[in-house]
Design an enzyme around this catalytic site. Structure first.
Site, PDB file in Angstrom:
ATOM      1  N   HIS A  28      66.980 -15.041 -14.262  1.00  0.00           N
ATOM      2  CA  HIS A  28      68.174 -15.903 -14.213  1.00  0.00           C
ATOM      3  C   HIS A  28      69.465 -15.097 -14.374  1.00  0.00           C
ATOM      4  O   HIS A  28      70.549 -15.574 -14.032  1.00  0.00           O
ATOM      5  CB  HIS A  28      68.087 -16.974 -15.305  1.00  0.00           C
ATOM      6  CG  HIS A  28      68.680 -18.284 -14.897  1.00  0.00           C
ATOM      7  ND1 HIS A  28      69.845 -18.384 -14.176  1.00  0.00           N
ATOM      8  CD2 HIS A  28      68.270 -19.565 -15.101  1.00  0.00           C
ATOM      9  CE1 HIS A  28      70.141 -19.648 -13.969  1.00  0.00           C
ATOM     10  NE2 HIS A  28      69.190 -20.385 -14.511  1.00  0.00           N
ATOM     11  N   SER A  29      69.370 -13.890 -14.898  1.00  0.00           N
ATOM     12  CA  SER A  29      70.585 -13.078 -15.053  1.00  0.00           C
ATOM     13  C   SER A  29      71.159 -12.654 -13.706  1.00  0.00           C
ATOM     14  O   SER A  29      72.327 -12.260 -13.620  1.00  0.00           O
ATOM     15  CB  SER A  29      70.272 -11.827 -15.890  1.00  0.00           C
ATOM     16  OG  SER A  29      69.274 -11.038 -15.268  1.00  0.00           O
TER      17      SER A  29
END
Length: 512
Positions: free
Chosen positions: A160-161
Site C-alpha cells: 500500500h505504500s
C-alpha cells in the site's frame, strides 16, 4: 549541482554519487505509516481473463509500461539507526521475470467449484506471505486456472505504500487498452454535473435573487463548519473510547499480530443498481451503501439467531418477534475518500510512455459512516437512511481533517505513534468500505480481454472489508474477511445479492 568528495578527484565517482542522490526519494508520511509493523497494508486484486494467459506477452508488456513508473522500479531502503531511521525509494534495475509468478497448477480438469475454492485458498495464502523488501514491492501471479467466470486468472499484489487504491487502479488501467481498439485507453463514465440551486439563482439579475444566494452560501458555510466540528469530536471519541458493539462480524486484533485473510467476490448487474439509482434519485454509492446496510442486517439477524439456538435461549416470544438482534447496535465503517486532484489515466499512460510527471502517492482520508442496523418492513428504508447519512457527510470536511491530522501527528510524534493512533481508531469501528468506478467498455491487459476485476486491501484492523468495482455493465463485490470471525463469507455475499433483488423489486412495485 555537483557533490564534491574531499580527497577524491575522480569524475566518475562524483557522477555516480550524484546519480545515487538524485534517485533517492524519501517516503511520504502515509507511505511510512503503511510500513509500520502494526499497520502493514497491501492491495490485492483478482483479475479474470477471457482466454488463456500468455506469460511472455504480459512480461514484455510490463517492461514497456509498469516498470517505467518510479515506484514500481524502486526498492525501499532504510537508512540510519532504528530510532532515527529514514526510509527512501531508490531506483533499481528491475527484472520483471522475478515479479511475475506462474505456478504449476494441476487442477485444470477439475470442476469449476474446486477451481474457485483453489483460487480462494491461493489468494488467502498470499495474504500470509510478505513481499521481498530487497525488490520493488509488487507481484503478479498468473494462474492457468479455469473458473466459472474466467478462462484464466491473474492476481496483482502491491504494497500500500506504493500508492492509494485509486491511484494504483488508475495505473493498472493505464496499462490496459480497449478490446475494440488496442490503441485507445479505457473510458471511464462521466460524472453528472447537475446545476445546483445556487447556480440557478445566480442566473437571475434581481437583487432578491442575489440576496437569497448570499443567505444560502452563508448558511452552507455555517452548516459545513458545524458538521465538521461535530464529526471531529466523533473521530476523537472513536480514537479514545467510543467502541462499536461486539457483533459477530467485529474482530479483535489485539489477540494476534497477523492473520490469514480470505477474499471472496460476487458479480451482479450494474443495470439493477442504476435502475434503483434513477428511480430513487440517488447515486450509485448511495444504493451500494443502502444495499450493504440491508445485507448486514440480514446476516447479523441470522448469526444472532444461530447463536441463540446453540445456547438454547430461543423461546416462544423470540420466535413470535423473529428479531434475534440486540435493540441497539453501533456498527460503523471507515469509508475511504480520495483527496487527490484527478489524475487521469491518460496522464499516467504519458508518464510511462514519455516519462512525464503527474501527481502520485497516498492522498486519502476517511469518514466514519454509521450503518443503521435493524429489520425494516419497507426495504427502501435502508436506502433512505443511508442517503440521509451520506448527504450529511458530504457537507463536512471530515475526510480532509483526518488526512491533515494524520500528517500532523506523524510530523510531531513520529510514524509509530501515528500508526498506533490510526489502528486504535479503526479497531473501535467494525469494517472498511470502498467503491471505485471502472471502465464502461471491455478492456484488455496486453491483449488478454478482462471479464472482471476484484480489488481489495488487507493488513488493517478490520475483520470485514467491502470493496465495490464497476466494469462495463456489472458490479463486482469483493469481501475481505478474517475467517476466524466470519467463517461463511459466501452467505454474506448471498445476503447482499438477495437484498439487491429485494430492493429492486420494491422499486419496481413502487414504479408500477
Amino acid at each position: 549541482m555537483e557533490i564534491k568528495i574531499e580527497g577524491d578527484t575522480s569524475e566518475t565517482r562524483t557522477v555516480r554519487k550524484y546519480e545515487e542522490v538524485e534517485q533517492e526519494i524519501p517516503l511520504s508520511p502515509a507511505a511510512r505509516v503503511f510500513h509500520a509493523p502494526k499497520f502493514n497494508c497491501y492491495v490485492i486484486t483478482v483479475v479474470g481473463f477471457k482466454r488463456k494467459i500468455e506469460p511472455h506477452v504480459i512480461i514484455d508488456g510490463l517492461k514497456h509500461t509498469l516498470i517505467r513508473h518510479p515506484r514500481f522500479s524502486s526498492k525501499l531502503v532504510n537508512n540510519g539507526k532504528k530510532k532515527r531511521q529514514t526510509q527512501s525509494w531508490v531506483r533499481t534495475n528491475v527484472v520483471v521475470e522475478d515479479h511475475v509468478i506462474v505456478p504449476d497448477i494441476k487442477t485444470q480438469n477439475k470442476e469449476n467449484a474446486n477451481a474457485e475454492a483453489f483460487l480462494e485458498s491461493y489468494v488467502s495464502d498470499l495474504t500470509t506471505v510478505p513481499l521481498d523488501m530487497s525488490k520493488p514491492l509488487w507481484e503478479l501471479h498468473l494462474l492457468d486456472l479455469k473458473t466459472s467466470e474466467a478462462e484464466n486468472v491473474g492476481v496483482m499484489k502491491f504494497h500500500h505504500s506504493l500508492g492509494d487504491g485509486m491511484s494504483l487502479m488508475a495505473l493498472v488501467l493505464a496499462c490496459m487498452r480497449k478490446t475494440s481498439n488496442p490503441d485507445e485507453l479505457p473510458s471511464l463514465p462521466h460524472k453528472n454535473q447537475p446545476s445546483s440551486r445556487s447556480s440557478r439563482l445566480t442566473a437571475g439579475s434581481s437583487s432578491d435573487s442575489r440576496f437569497l444566494w448570499l443567505v444560502m452560501v452563508l448558511w452552507s458555510a455555517i452548516m459545513l463548519a458545524l458538521n465538521t466540528f461535530c464529526d471531529a469530536l466523533k473521530v476523537i471519541a472513536t480514537t479514545t473510547f467510543l467502541k462499536d458493539t461486539e457483533t459477530p462480524i467485529k474482530g479483535d486484533f489485539r489477540l494476534s499480530k497477523s492473520k490469514r485473510m480470505c477474499l471472496v467476490h460476487r458479480t451482479v448487474s450494474l443495470d439493477d443498481i442504476k435502475l434503483i439509482k434513477n428511480t430513487m434519485k440517488m447515486t450509485v454509492n448511495d444504493v451500494v451503501l443502502g444495499v450493504s446496510q440491508a445485507a448486514l442486517t440480514q446476516y447479523l439477524e441470522r448469526r444472532y439467531g444461530e447463536t441463540k439456538k446453540k445456547v438454547g435461549e430461543e423461546d416462544v416470544e423470540s420466535k413470535r418477534n423473529s428479531n434475534n438482534m440486540p435493540k441497539r447496535i453501533r456498527l460503523r465503517s471507515a469509508i475511504l475518500v480520495n483527496l487527490r486532484p484527478n489524475t487521469g489515466i491518460q496522464d499516467l499512460a504519458d508518464m510511462m510512455a514519455k516519462k512525464s510527471k503527474c501527481r502520485w502517492g497516498n492522498w486519502i482520508g476517511y469518514i466514519v459512516f454509521p450503518f443503521s442496523i435493524g429489520l425494516c418492513d419497507d426495504p427502501l428504508e435502508h436506502l433512505r437512511k443511508a442517503k440521509r447519512i451520506i448527504d450529511r457527510k458530504k457537507n463536512s470536511l471530515e475526510a480532509v481533517l483526518t488526512y491533515i491530522t494524520g500528517k500532523f501527528i506523524i510530523k510531531l510524534f513520529g510514524v509509530e505513534v501515528a500508526a498506533n493512533i490510526i489502528k486504535r481508531a479503526l479497531s473501535n469501528t467494525t469494517m472498511s468500505f470502498s467503491n471505485l468506478i471502472g471502465p464502461i467498455e471491455e478492456i484488455s491487459f496486453y491483449g488478454h480481454p478482462i471479464t472482471y476485476m476484484a480489488p481489495s486491501v488487507y493488513g488493517h484492523p478490520h475483520a470485514l472489508t467491502m470493496h465495490f468495482q464497476s466494469y462495463m455493465n456489472q458490479m463486482t463485490i469483493s469481501f475481505t474477511v478474517d475467517p476466524t470471525v466470519i467463517s461463511d463469507p459466501h452467505r454474506l455475499l448471498d445476503d447482499w445479492e438477495k437484498s439487491l433483488q429485494s430492493i429492486k423489486a420494491a422499486v419496481q412495485e413502487r414504479g408500477s
